[in-house]
Design an enzyme around this catalytic site. Structure first.
Site, PDB file in Angstrom:
ATOM      1  N   ASP A 229       0.482  -1.526  -0.368  1.00 43.40           N
ATOM      2  CA  ASP A 229      -0.297  -0.041   0.059  1.00 43.40           C
ATOM      3  C   ASP A 229       1.409   1.291   0.165  1.00 43.40           C
ATOM      4  O   ASP A 229       2.216   1.642   0.545  1.00 43.40           O
ATOM      5  CB  ASP A 229      -0.170   0.164   1.398  1.00 43.40           C
ATOM      6  CG  ASP A 229      -2.259   0.904   0.824  1.00 43.40           C
ATOM      7  OD1 ASP A 229      -3.398   0.093   0.565  1.00 43.40           O
ATOM      8  OD2 ASP A 229      -2.017   2.430   0.195  1.00 43.40           O
TER       9      ASP A 229
ATOM     10  N   ASN B 235      -5.511  -5.818  -5.624  1.00 42.29           N
ATOM     11  CA  ASN B 235      -6.880  -4.868  -4.852  1.00 42.29           C
ATOM     12  C   ASN B 235      -7.148  -3.508  -4.945  1.00 42.29           C
ATOM     13  O   ASN B 235      -8.090  -2.709  -5.300  1.00 42.29           O
ATOM     14  CB  ASN B 235      -7.117  -5.977  -3.757  1.00 42.29           C
ATOM     15  CG  ASN B 235      -8.131  -4.821  -2.988  1.00 42.29           C
ATOM     16  OD1 ASN B 235      -9.110  -4.618  -2.967  1.00 42.29           O
ATOM     17  ND2 ASN B 235      -7.924  -4.024  -2.371  1.00 42.29           N
TER      18      ASN B 235
ATOM     19  N   TYR C 269     -13.678   6.078 -13.491  1.00 46.92           N
ATOM     20  CA  TYR C 269     -13.713   4.646 -13.212  1.00 46.92           C
ATOM     21  C   TYR C 269     -14.367   3.310 -13.969  1.00 46.92           C
ATOM     22  O   TYR C 269     -13.802   1.991 -13.965  1.00 46.92           O
ATOM     23  CB  TYR C 269     -14.382   4.668 -11.966  1.00 46.92           C
ATOM     24  CG  TYR C 269     -14.998   4.030 -10.545  1.00 46.92           C
ATOM     25  CD1 TYR C 269     -13.530   3.622 -10.338  1.00 46.92           C
ATOM     26  CD2 TYR C 269     -15.605   3.098 -10.963  1.00 46.92           C
ATOM     27  CE1 TYR C 269     -13.595   2.716  -9.241  1.00 46.92           C
ATOM     28  CE2 TYR C 269     -15.956   2.009  -9.167  1.00 46.92           C
ATOM     29  CZ  TYR C 269     -14.659   1.680  -8.598  1.00 46.92           C
ATOM     30  OH  TYR C 269     -14.798   0.841  -8.118  1.00 46.92           O
TER      31      TYR C 269
HETATM   32  N1  NAD Z   1     -16.009   0.194  -1.791  1.00 51.10           N
HETATM   33  C1  NAD Z   1     -17.206  -0.034  -2.869  1.00 51.10           C
HETATM   34  O1  NAD Z   1     -18.088  -0.165  -2.887  1.00 51.10           O
HETATM   35  C2  NAD Z   1     -16.679  -0.804  -4.204  1.00 51.10           C
HETATM   36  C3  NAD Z   1     -17.285  -1.421  -4.956  1.00 51.10           C
HETATM   37  C4  NAD Z   1     -16.481  -2.454  -6.151  1.00 51.10           C
HETATM   38  C5  NAD Z   1     -15.519  -2.097  -6.243  1.00 51.10           C
HETATM   39  N2  NAD Z   1     -14.616  -1.726  -5.781  1.00 51.10           N
HETATM   40  C6  NAD Z   1     -12.802  -1.420  -5.378  1.00 51.10           C
HETATM   41  O2  NAD Z   1     -12.398  -2.712  -4.939  1.00 51.10           O
HETATM   42  C7  NAD Z   1     -10.362  -1.680  -4.691  1.00 51.10           C
HETATM   43  C8  NAD Z   1     -10.697  -1.908  -2.622  1.00 51.10           C
HETATM   44  O3  NAD Z   1     -11.328  -0.738  -2.635  1.00 51.10           O
HETATM   45  P1  NAD Z   1     -12.078  -0.543  -0.870  1.00 51.10           P
HETATM   46  O4  NAD Z   1     -13.531  -0.383  -1.347  1.00 51.10           O
HETATM   47  O5  NAD Z   1     -11.714  -1.383  -0.230  1.00 51.10           O
HETATM   48  O6  NAD Z   1     -11.018   0.966  -0.581  1.00 51.10           O
HETATM   49  P2  NAD Z   1     -10.483   1.634  -0.116  1.00 51.10           P
HETATM   50  O7  NAD Z   1     -10.260   3.047  -0.194  1.00 51.10           O
HETATM   51  O8  NAD Z   1     -10.111   0.977   1.025  1.00 51.10           O
HETATM   52  O9  NAD Z   1      -8.410   0.867   0.087  1.00 51.10           O
HETATM   53  C9  NAD Z   1      -7.994   1.384  -1.249  1.00 51.10           C
HETATM   54  C10 NAD Z   1      -6.722   0.973  -1.054  1.00 51.10           C
HETATM   55  O10 NAD Z   1      -5.924   1.302  -1.939  1.00 51.10           O
HETATM   56  C11 NAD Z   1      -5.139   1.983  -1.449  1.00 51.10           C
HETATM   57  N3  NAD Z   1      -4.032   3.095  -2.666  1.00 51.10           N
HETATM   58  C12 NAD Z   1      -4.223   3.913  -3.332  1.00 51.10           C
HETATM   59  N4  NAD Z   1      -4.343   3.904  -4.677  1.00 51.10           N
HETATM   60  C13 NAD Z   1      -2.826   3.886  -4.160  1.00 51.10           C
HETATM   61  C14 NAD Z   1      -1.985   3.422  -5.011  1.00 51.10           C
HETATM   62  N5  NAD Z   1      -1.773   4.221  -5.848  1.00 51.10           N
HETATM   63  N6  NAD Z   1      -0.599   2.786  -4.560  1.00 51.10           N
HETATM   64  C15 NAD Z   1      -0.675   2.252  -3.806  1.00 51.10           C
HETATM   65  N7  NAD Z   1      -1.677   1.286  -2.973  1.00 51.10           N
HETATM   66  C16 NAD Z   1      -2.853   2.140  -3.082  1.00 51.10           C
HETATM   67  C17 NAD Z   1      -5.325   3.380  -0.639  1.00 51.10           C
HETATM   68  O11 NAD Z   1      -4.597   3.548  -0.173  1.00 51.10           O
HETATM   69  C18 NAD Z   1      -6.351   2.253   0.036  1.00 51.10           C
HETATM   70  O12 NAD Z   1      -5.866   1.137   1.304  1.00 51.10           O
HETATM   71  C19 NAD Z   1     -10.885  -1.134  -5.060  1.00 51.10           C
HETATM   72  O13 NAD Z   1     -10.226  -1.510  -6.839  1.00 51.10           O
HETATM   73  C20 NAD Z   1     -11.920  -0.246  -5.715  1.00 51.10           C
HETATM   74  O14 NAD Z   1     -12.328   0.230  -6.825  1.00 51.10           O
HETATM   75  C21 NAD Z   1     -14.578  -1.038  -4.293  1.00 51.10           C
END
Ligand code: NAD
Length: 248
Positions: free
Chosen positions: A37, A90, A157
């Protein structure tokens, strides 16, 4: 086939939300986990949590927008563990539902960069290691329902997640059976990404079959299932974990 208890799993974006839960699930199943991360404190905290639960994990601090990060993540992974069996792309960032006309170059590049290009670069870097040895290598990409439909994100996105699903299928086509690549497509999940839109998500999910949004663990268990021997015949799928959001 991959036996999770003997495996090493690399999870990006593992400091928060679904990535954190996925890291915990892999560790609870007995895998050694590489917590990647850009959020250094968050990554270190997840490693501490896993270790205090008796698991094995290391943190790798990396900004996935840096083109050199993939090589460094591989080097640091191999410095900690002998091999890699599972790569879970992820990490992701949202575009605040910006339409094409509202999307700056900077926003486009950041969203495509983290959500799609970083997954490509990491997979390219890790392929030789994932293919090394007798066991299959496993790739799990965290896409979204935005990878299958419009309106669950903005232009960048939605494009990034459609691209990630296409990329997952092409990986299967090109590298199966040595690599078993699949994607998950979550609907609305309570994470760091969505913590300020919980009321909106409640309204958006009210008329889905599940009538609610998910907790990150509900996606993480599907990820570890797809990585396990129990999913040995699942190749190139984009599995909805969306409470039925996309049901016809
Ligand atoms: N939350 C939702 O409703 C949802 C729905 C569908 C898909 N997603 C996908 O699930 C995945 C996880 O997202 P989440 O909801 O747990 O979000 P989150 O924001 O809680 O976690 C995302 C993580 O990615 C890290 N990150 C972001 N940019 C980065 C970079 N440049 N380098 C390294 N790390 C980086 C952040 O620091 C964070 O820890 C994502 O791909 C998101 O698109 C989320």
């Amino acid at each position: 086939m991959v036996s999770i208890p003997d495996s090493t799993a690399v999870v990006t974006g593992a400091a928060s939300g679904m990535g954190r839960s996925i890291a915990h699930e892999f560790a609870a199943d007995g895998a050694a986990v590489v917590v990647v991360d850009v959020d250094e404190e968050g990554a270190d905290a997840v490693v501490e949590e896993i270790e205090s639960d008796g698991g094995d994990a290391v943190a790798v601090h990396a900004d996935l927008l840096d083109p050199d990060s993939a090589g460094r993540i591989l080097d640091q992974t191999l410095a900690a563990y002998d091999s890699v069996d599972i790569l879970c792309n992820n990490a992701g960032v949202l575009d605040d539902y910006a339409s094409a006309g509202e999307t700056s170059d900077e926003l486009w590049d950041r969203v495509i960069g983290v959500n799609l290009t970083a997954a490509f670069r990491l997979i390219r870097e890790f392929l030789p290691v994932l293919q090394d040895g007798e066991e299959e290598g496993v790739v799990i990409n965290n896409a979204s329902i935005a990878g299958k439909t419009a309106g669950a994100g903005g232009a960048a996105y939605t494009t990034s997640k459609h691209g990630l699903i296409g990329f997952t299928k092409q990986l299967s086509n090109d590298y199966g059976p040595e690599i078993r690549a699949n994607a998950v497509c979550p609907g609305a999940v309570e994470t760091g990404m969505t913590e300020e839109m919980l009321e909106e998500m409640e309204a958006m999910t009210a008329d889905t079959p599940a009538e609610r949004y998910a907790q990150p663990e509900e996606v993480a268990t599907v990820v570890t299932f797809l990585a396990s021997d129990d999913a040995s015949f699942v190749h190139g799928a984009a599995v909805n974990v969306d409470g039925g959001w996309l049901v016809d």
